[in-house]
Design a protein around this motif. Structure first.
Motif, PDB file in Angstrom:
ATOM      1  N   PRO A  45       0.803  -1.226   0.000  1.00 60.66           N
ATOM      2  CA  PRO A  45       0.000   0.000   0.000  1.00 60.66           C
ATOM      3  C   PRO A  45       0.833   1.272   0.000  1.00 60.66           C
ATOM      4  CG  PRO A  45       0.032  -0.964   2.188  1.00 60.66           C
ATOM      5  CD  PRO A  45       0.728  -1.945   1.278  1.00 60.66           C
ATOM      6  N   THR A  46       2.165   1.133   0.079  1.00 62.32           N
ATOM      7  CA  THR A  46       3.031   2.315   0.061  1.00 62.32           C
ATOM      8  C   THR A  46       3.920   2.331  -1.180  1.00 62.32           C
ATOM      9  OG1 THR A  46       4.795   1.205   1.322  1.00 62.32           O
ATOM     10  CG2 THR A  46       3.073   2.338   2.585  1.00 62.32           C
ATOM     11  N   TYR A  47       3.545   1.585  -2.203  1.00 58.77           N
ATOM     12  CA  TYR A  47       4.418   1.426  -3.369  1.00 58.77           C
ATOM     13  C   TYR A  47       4.691   2.754  -4.071  1.00 58.77           C
ATOM     14  CZ  TYR A  47       6.403  -0.633  -7.595  1.00 58.77           C
ATOM     15  OH  TYR A  47       7.242  -0.965  -8.629  1.00 58.77           O
ATOM     16  N   THR A  48       3.663   3.601  -4.211  1.00 57.52           N
ATOM     17  CA  THR A  48       3.888   4.872  -4.903  1.00 57.52           C
ATOM     18  C   THR A  48       4.869   5.753  -4.138  1.00 57.52           C
ATOM     19  OG1 THR A  48       1.860   5.721  -3.861  1.00 57.52           O
ATOM     20  CG2 THR A  48       1.692   4.932  -6.142  1.00 57.52           C
ATOM     21  N   ARG A  49       4.820   5.699  -2.816  1.00 58.49           N
ATOM     22  CA  ARG A  49       5.790   6.468  -2.030  1.00 58.49           C
ATOM     23  C   ARG A  49       7.192   5.893  -2.205  1.00 58.49           C
ATOM     24  NH1 ARG A  49       6.709   9.893   2.215  1.00 58.49           N
ATOM     25  NH2 ARG A  49       4.525  10.506   2.347  1.00 58.49           N
ATOM     26  N   THR A  50       7.305   4.574  -2.186  1.00 58.96           N
ATOM     27  CA  THR A  50       8.607   3.936  -2.375  1.00 58.96           C
ATOM     28  C   THR A  50       9.217   4.342  -3.713  1.00 58.96           C
ATOM     29  OG1 THR A  50       7.959   2.032  -1.027  1.00 58.96           O
ATOM     30  CG2 THR A  50       9.801   1.724  -2.540  1.00 58.96           C
ATOM     31  N   VAL A  51       8.404   4.323  -4.763  1.00 59.75           N
ATOM     32  CA  VAL A  51       8.895   4.697  -6.089  1.00 59.75           C
ATOM     33  C   VAL A  51       9.218   6.188  -6.142  1.00 59.75           C
ATOM     34  CG1 VAL A  51       8.263   4.892  -8.528  1.00 59.75           C
ATOM     35  CG2 VAL A  51       7.757   2.796  -7.269  1.00 59.75           C
ATOM     36  N   ALA A  52       8.403   7.012  -5.491  1.00 55.84           N
ATOM     37  CA  ALA A  52       8.681   8.452  -5.468  1.00 55.84           C
ATOM     38  C   ALA A  52      10.019   8.728  -4.791  1.00 55.84           C
ATOM     39  CB  ALA A  52       7.556   9.191  -4.749  1.00 55.84           C
ATOM     40  N   GLU A  53      10.283   8.043  -3.680  1.00 59.39           N
ATOM     41  CA  GLU A  53      11.557   8.227  -2.986  1.00 59.39           C
ATOM     42  C   GLU A  53      12.723   7.762  -3.860  1.00 59.39           C
ATOM     43  OE1 GLU A  53      10.825   6.023   0.545  1.00 59.39           O
ATOM     44  OE2 GLU A  53       9.729   7.650   1.546  1.00 59.39           O
ATOM     45  N   ALA A  54      12.531   6.639  -4.560  1.00 57.91           N
ATOM     46  CA  ALA A  54      13.576   6.153  -5.461  1.00 57.91           C
ATOM     47  C   ALA A  54      13.779   7.113  -6.631  1.00 57.91           C
ATOM     48  CB  ALA A  54      13.210   4.762  -5.977  1.00 57.91           C
ATOM     49  N   THR A  55      12.691   7.724  -7.093  1.00 58.44           N
ATOM     50  CA  THR A  55      12.785   8.701  -8.179  1.00 58.44           C
ATOM     51  C   THR A  55      13.625   9.900  -7.753  1.00 58.44           C
ATOM     52  OG1 THR A  55      10.635   8.020  -9.060  1.00 58.44           O
ATOM     53  CG2 THR A  55      11.444  10.186  -9.718  1.00 58.44           C
ATOM     54  N   PHE A  56      13.461  10.306  -6.509  1.00 58.87           N
ATOM     55  CA  PHE A  56      14.293  11.400  -5.998  1.00 58.87           C
ATOM     56  C   PHE A  56      15.767  11.001  -6.018  1.00 58.87           C
ATOM     57  CE2 PHE A  56      10.826  13.981  -4.945  1.00 58.87           C
ATOM     58  CZ  PHE A  56      11.276  15.180  -4.398  1.00 58.87           C
ATOM     59  N   ARG A  57      16.058   9.776  -5.567  1.00 63.99           N
ATOM     60  CA  ARG A  57      17.461   9.347  -5.496  1.00 63.99           C
ATOM     61  C   ARG A  57      18.060   9.120  -6.877  1.00 63.99           C
ATOM     62  NH1 ARG A  57      15.217   5.919  -1.614  1.00 63.99           N
ATOM     63  NH2 ARG A  57      15.413   4.152  -3.051  1.00 63.99           N
ATOM     64  N   ARG A  58      17.276   8.510  -7.777  1.00 59.47           N
ATOM     65  CA  ARG A  58      17.819   8.059  -9.063  1.00 59.47           C
ATOM     66  C   ARG A  58      17.694   9.086 -10.185  1.00 59.47           C
ATOM     67  NH1 ARG A  58      20.903   3.648  -7.781  1.00 59.47           N
ATOM     68  NH2 ARG A  58      19.737   2.210  -6.436  1.00 59.47           N
ATOM     69  N   ILE A  59      16.723   9.986 -10.071  1.00 63.98           N
ATOM     70  CA  ILE A  59      16.501  10.944 -11.157  1.00 63.98           C
ATOM     71  C   ILE A  59      16.711  12.382 -10.700  1.00 63.98           C
ATOM     72  CG2 ILE A  59      14.822  11.845 -12.818  1.00 63.98           C
ATOM     73  CD1 ILE A  59      13.528   9.106 -12.929  1.00 63.98           C
ATOM     74  N   VAL A  60      16.049  12.775  -9.610  1.00 60.84           N
ATOM     75  CA  VAL A  60      16.075  14.181  -9.209  1.00 60.84           C
ATOM     76  C   VAL A  60      17.453  14.599  -8.696  1.00 60.84           C
ATOM     77  CG1 VAL A  60      15.087  15.923  -7.680  1.00 60.84           C
ATOM     78  CG2 VAL A  60      13.611  14.174  -8.708  1.00 60.84           C
ATOM     79  N   GLU A  61      18.007  13.850  -7.753  1.00 62.79           N
ATOM     80  CA  GLU A  61      19.293  14.254  -7.176  1.00 62.79           C
ATOM     81  C   GLU A  61      20.417  14.293  -8.213  1.00 62.79           C
ATOM     82  OE1 GLU A  61      19.985  11.860  -3.730  1.00 62.79           O
ATOM     83  OE2 GLU A  61      18.259  12.680  -2.637  1.00 62.79           O
ATOM     84  N   PRO A  62      20.541  13.292  -9.109  1.00 61.31           N
ATOM     85  CA  PRO A  62      21.570  13.406 -10.154  1.00 61.31           C
ATOM     86  C   PRO A  62      21.303  14.553 -11.129  1.00 61.31           C
ATOM     87  CG  PRO A  62      20.875  11.121  -9.885  1.00 61.31           C
ATOM     88  CD  PRO A  62      19.907  11.954  -9.121  1.00 61.31           C
ATOM     89  N   LEU A  63      20.048  14.992 -11.196  1.00 62.52           N
ATOM     90  CA  LEU A  63      19.674  16.064 -12.113  1.00 62.52           C
ATOM     91  C   LEU A  63      20.092  17.434 -11.589  1.00 62.52           C
ATOM     92  CD1 LEU A  63      17.978  16.705 -14.721  1.00 62.52           C
ATOM     93  CD2 LEU A  63      15.982  16.855 -13.222  1.00 62.52           C
ATOM     94  N   LEU A  64      20.227  17.562 -10.270  1.00 64.54           N
ATOM     95  CA  LEU A  64      20.514  18.861  -9.670  1.00 64.54           C
ATOM     96  C   LEU A  64      21.914  19.349 -10.038  1.00 64.54           C
ATOM     97  CD1 LEU A  64      19.051  18.239  -6.103  1.00 64.54           C
ATOM     98  CD2 LEU A  64      18.066  19.695  -7.884  1.00 64.54           C
TER      99      LEU A  64
END
Length: 275
Positions: free
Chosen positions: A231-250
């Motif tokens: 039931p928390t899958y979207t949050r898990t993916v959102a957190e991974a998106t921050f680590r894998r996409i957003v942070e390297p993008l900064l």
């Protein structure tokens, strides 16, 4: 003095509630009429068919989404990106929101066969990807994001978040069964029928009902792993998106945005279909 909702607004709110309660396949014009306190004949006066009404509702949902996105157009790019990602997060217990998106998922399956629905779905896709492209372009111009292929990055991000949402809403609910064990009335809790044969038609010894013998196991250990609903899958993916996409993008020195702030900024309203 607060402005009274128009008849059109009341009808669309009724569609929203009816879809949450009944889903796309089972909802009727009478269900919608009951939810908006309008007569079925009045609905048919404005909309010839249920399909026409649901297409109008999709138009309403997308238009509301456009307004919500536009309301944050002047926010810093990193905050806008966090808000976009947070928009896809479903918190545990958001039953009504999940029910509504399950109905939308049913509507999406009609896209290949229904041109008006397909046109609205294509419009929604353009809105989502276009929003991310705009955020990324603004961030690159302001020196917040590194110079990347914005179209490619937007496509990846939208596909990731949309896929996570689809997975959660389709797997987060347990099986609904008349006897509460996940099988029909003629099945025992282990999935076998009353005569000892399995629910899929095979005999109790594992052989097929046509006598062709035991079926080979799908797993070398004889145990089939079944993914547990999360039931928390979207949050898990959102957190991974921050680590894998957003942070390297900064860009160097840029401050990482807050996912929690993003979720709060784009928190969905309960009524009217602005999801």
């Amino acid at each position: 003095m607060s402005e009274q909702p128009s008849a059109a607004d009341e009808i669309m709110d009724g569609v929203y509630r009816a879809l949450r309660a009944h889903g796309y396949a089972d909802v009727t014009m009478q269900d919608i009429a009951d939810e908006c306190s309008k007569s079925k004949s009045l609905l048919h006066y404005h909309y010839d068919t249920k399909e026409d009404l649901l297409v109008a509702f999709l138009d309403r949902v997308i238009t509301d989404s456009e307004r919500r996105i536009a309301a944050h157009a002047d926010d810093p790019p990193a905050e806008r990106l966090a808000g976009f990602i947070g928009w896809f997060v479903f918190e545990p217990g958001a039953v009504d929101r999940e029910a509504f998106h399950i109905a939308l998922l049913e509507l999406r399956t009609q896209g290949p066969f229904n041109e008006p629905i397909r046109e609205q779905l294509a419009r929604s896709d353009r809105l989502l990807r276009g929003t991310v492209v705009d955020i990324l372009e603004s961030g690159v111009e302001e020196g917040v994001f590194r110079d990347v292929d914005v179209e490619e990055t937007a496509a990846l991000l939208v596909a990731t978040l949309d896929g996570a949402r689809t997975r959660q809403i389709t797997l987060s609910r347990g099986a609904n069964a008349d006897d509460g064990n996940g099988f029909g009335d003629d099945s025992d809790a282990d999935g076998s029928n009353a005569d000892g044969s399995d629910a899929d038609g095979s005999d109790a010894d594992g052989s097929d009902a046509d006598g062709s013998g035991p079926r080979p196991s799908d797993d070398t250990d004889g145990v089939t792993e079944i993914a547990e609903p999360d039931p928390t899958y979207t949050r898990t993916v959102a957190e991974a998106t921050f680590r894998r996409i957003v942070e390297p993008l900064l860009a160097e020195g840029a401050e990482s945005p807050s996912l929690e702030a993003g979720i709060a900024a784009m928190e969905p309203v309960d009524e009217g279909g602005s999801e």
